[in-house]
Design an enzyme around this catalytic site. Structure first.
Site, PDB file in Angstrom:
ATOM      1  N   LYS A  58       0.652  -1.111  -0.128  1.00  0.00           N
ATOM      2  CA  LYS A  58       0.153  -0.051   0.043  1.00  0.00           C
ATOM      3  C   LYS A  58       0.806   1.402   0.033  1.00  0.00           C
ATOM      4  O   LYS A  58       0.489   2.219   0.415  1.00  0.00           O
ATOM      5  CB  LYS A  58      -0.992  -0.103   1.244  1.00  0.00           C
ATOM      6  CG  LYS A  58      -1.815  -1.312   1.346  1.00  0.00           C
ATOM      7  CD  LYS A  58      -2.383  -1.990  -0.113  1.00  0.00           C
ATOM      8  CE  LYS A  58      -3.328  -0.963  -0.452  1.00  0.00           C
ATOM      9  NZ  LYS A  58      -4.016  -1.642  -1.871  1.00  0.00           N
ATOM     10  N   THR A  64       2.309   0.566  -4.853  1.00  0.00           N
ATOM     11  CA  THR A  64       3.008  -0.374  -5.767  1.00  0.00           C
ATOM     12  C   THR A  64       2.270  -0.628  -7.040  1.00  0.00           C
ATOM     13  O   THR A  64       3.077  -0.721  -8.034  1.00  0.00           O
ATOM     14  CB  THR A  64       2.856  -1.657  -5.042  1.00  0.00           C
ATOM     15  OG1 THR A  64       3.104  -1.491  -3.502  1.00  0.00           O
ATOM     16  CG2 THR A  64       3.890  -2.742  -5.497  1.00  0.00           C
ATOM     17  N   THR A  65       1.102  -0.562  -7.172  1.00  0.00           N
ATOM     18  CA  THR A  65       0.729  -0.798  -8.496  1.00  0.00           C
ATOM     19  C   THR A  65       0.747   0.359  -9.493  1.00  0.00           C
ATOM     20  O   THR A  65       0.803   0.066 -10.578  1.00  0.00           O
ATOM     21  CB  THR A  65      -1.098  -1.229  -8.212  1.00  0.00           C
ATOM     22  OG1 THR A  65      -1.253  -2.266  -7.240  1.00  0.00           O
ATOM     23  CG2 THR A  65      -1.619  -1.547  -9.500  1.00  0.00           C
ATOM     24  N   HIS A  90       7.043  -7.465  -1.971  1.00  0.00           N
ATOM     25  CA  HIS A  90       6.790  -6.664  -0.838  1.00  0.00           C
ATOM     26  C   HIS A  90       7.795  -7.187   0.345  1.00  0.00           C
ATOM     27  O   HIS A  90       7.776  -6.795   1.578  1.00  0.00           O
ATOM     28  CB  HIS A  90       5.336  -6.825  -0.199  1.00  0.00           C
ATOM     29  CG  HIS A  90       4.362  -6.196  -0.992  1.00  0.00           C
ATOM     30  ND1 HIS A  90       4.312  -4.737  -1.527  1.00  0.00           N
ATOM     31  CD2 HIS A  90       2.872  -6.352  -1.550  1.00  0.00           C
ATOM     32  CE1 HIS A  90       3.483  -4.466  -2.139  1.00  0.00           C
ATOM     33  NE2 HIS A  90       2.526  -5.476  -1.958  1.00  0.00           N
ATOM     34  N   ARG A 146      -7.944   2.863  -4.753  1.00  0.00           N
ATOM     35  CA  ARG A 146      -8.903   3.700  -3.773  1.00  0.00           C
ATOM     36  C   ARG A 146      -8.924   5.201  -3.711  1.00  0.00           C
ATOM     37  O   ARG A 146      -9.320   5.657  -4.906  1.00  0.00           O
ATOM     38  CB  ARG A 146      -8.614   3.286  -2.384  1.00  0.00           C
ATOM     39  CG  ARG A 146      -9.748   3.515  -1.293  1.00  0.00           C
ATOM     40  CD  ARG A 146      -9.375   2.805  -0.086  1.00  0.00           C
ATOM     41  NE  ARG A 146      -8.177   3.557   0.646  1.00  0.00           N
ATOM     42  CZ  ARG A 146      -8.574   4.775   1.460  1.00  0.00           C
ATOM     43  NH1 ARG A 146      -9.537   5.250   1.795  1.00  0.00           N
ATOM     44  NH2 ARG A 146      -7.363   4.820   1.773  1.00  0.00           N
ATOM     45  N   LYS A 147      -8.087   5.854  -3.149  1.00  0.00           N
ATOM     46  CA  LYS A 147      -8.036   7.504  -3.334  1.00  0.00           C
ATOM     47  C   LYS A 147      -6.827   7.893  -3.961  1.00  0.00           C
ATOM     48  O   LYS A 147      -6.731   8.854  -4.490  1.00  0.00           O
ATOM     49  CB  LYS A 147      -8.257   8.210  -1.874  1.00  0.00           C
ATOM     50  CG  LYS A 147      -9.730   7.911  -1.430  1.00  0.00           C
ATOM     51  CD  LYS A 147      -9.814   8.807  -0.308  1.00  0.00           C
ATOM     52  CE  LYS A 147     -11.268   8.420   0.441  1.00  0.00           C
ATOM     53  NZ  LYS A 147     -11.311   9.114   1.497  1.00  0.00           N
TER      54      LYS A 147
END
Length: 342
Positions: free
Chosen positions: A73, A76-77, A151, A300-301
């Site tokens: 989180k 990464t993506t 990770h 998400r945000k």
């Protein structure tokens, strides 16, 4: 690639019984609790084996490969899509495939997922494609250049990694990372966390969540940031001036792009567009029944400072004291809010 097997230098240690019971109670996906696995107690699934870790420690390397290493989180993506496109000459058509397993190998899935917990939490009939561990991990023997996501901290990856491959490391301020990880653990049924943020923050600070601690992970990489094969990024710098970070990564990977090309890539990666991109937003997993889709989506945000909308003053005070203790003697600094973000 070297075929010489390097002995795994760490012991896998289960946590104390009372801690394991609390983890199993609060995280339905981890009925076997967690295990500590290096000199600063990085947490893996309690079901992890020494053979799995030795295989990861000897993951095959090739100088043409590019890795992204981050705590969970921390962007990464976002970074995967950025790196893949920069390395592949901005081939947007070829990027119309899921990041994993089509374009990236995610190497430690089997070490962080408890298969007993997965069987309990994911509904019967969930798509095999979504949770075939070998498939999600990707093929370590696929032709180079390969793109590898981990990770795991640097100390648990192949010790030859920074001598062999290009590594992009991404750090993020722990408060935003914690809130994002809370949402992730509620979203994915195989994590199975149903508690509130206050309980999650307690686990985060006690480092009783899989793939914690985050701060030691980042400090370890920070101390290696001057190695020629490492490019150290901050999520907050990407939010503040994405184009500058795109140019930095392009130079690191030996690529050069025009301002027009950089602008197009920045637009492709902008959070408003990124959230709509089915190839990065795990939509093939969303459809499997393995995700609590009523709790949001994978992307998400993507904001800096969102933690302030979720932490109470008491949580902030505790977290700040905890962080100050962790960061003592370290020159790594975090940005917790921005005046402007892309």
């Amino acid at each position: 690639m070297s075929s010489e097997q390097i002995p795994f230098p760490f012991k896998i240690r289960p946590l104390e019984d009372d801690v394991q019971k609390k983890i199993a109670k609060d995280f339905e996906g981890y009925p076997n609790g967690l295990a500590s696995c290096n000199h600063w107690n990085f947490k893996l699934a309690g079901s992890v084996t020494e053979e799995e870790m030795e295989n990861l420690y000897n993951y095959p390397l090739d100088p043409r490969d590019v890795w992204v290493v981050t705590p969970p989180k921390c962007g990464t993506t976002w970074s995967q899509e950025m790196i893949w496109l920069i390395a592949n000459d901005l081939d947007y058509e070829a990027a119309k495939k899921p990041l994993m397993p089509d374009r990236w190998n995610f190497i430690e899935i089997a070490a962080i997922m408890d298969m007993e917990g997965l069987a309990k939490t994911v509904p019967q009939g969930a798509s095999d494609a979504a949770f075939d561990v070998k498939d999600l991990t990707g093929d370590p023997n696929r032709p180079s250049p390969r793109f590898v996501k981990s990770h795991l901290p640097i100390s648990l990856n192949n010790p030859r990694l920074l001598d062999t491959c290009k590594v992009v490391y991404v750090a993020r301020n722990p408060k935003d990372a914690c809130v994002s990880y809370y949402n992730h653990n509620r979203l994915f049924r195989d994590c199975g966390f149903n508690g509130d943020l206050e309980l999650f923050v307690e686990h985060f600070m006690n480092e009783t969540i899989v793939e914690t601690p985050f701060i030691e992970h980042m400090i370890e990489a920070w101390n290696l940031r001057h190695r020629p094969n490492m490019c150290f990024l901050f999520f907050e710098d990407m939010k503040k001036d994405l184009r500058a970070q795109l140019r930095k990564v392009a130079a690191f990977l030996g690529k050069s792009y025009s301002e027009e090309q950089i602008d197009k890539l920045a637009s492709h990666l902008h959070i408003d567009n990124f959230k709509k991109n089915p190839y990065v937003n795990m939509e093939h997993i969303n459809a499997s029944g393995a995700v609590n889709t009523d709790r949001g989506s994978f992307i998400r945000k993507g904001k800096t400072g969102d933690w302030k909308n979720h932490f109470t003053s008491e949580m902030t005070e505790k977290f700040d004291k905890w962080m100050a203790q962790k960061m003592k003697g370290c020159d790594l600094k975090y940005v917790e809010e921005l005046d402007h973000q892309d």
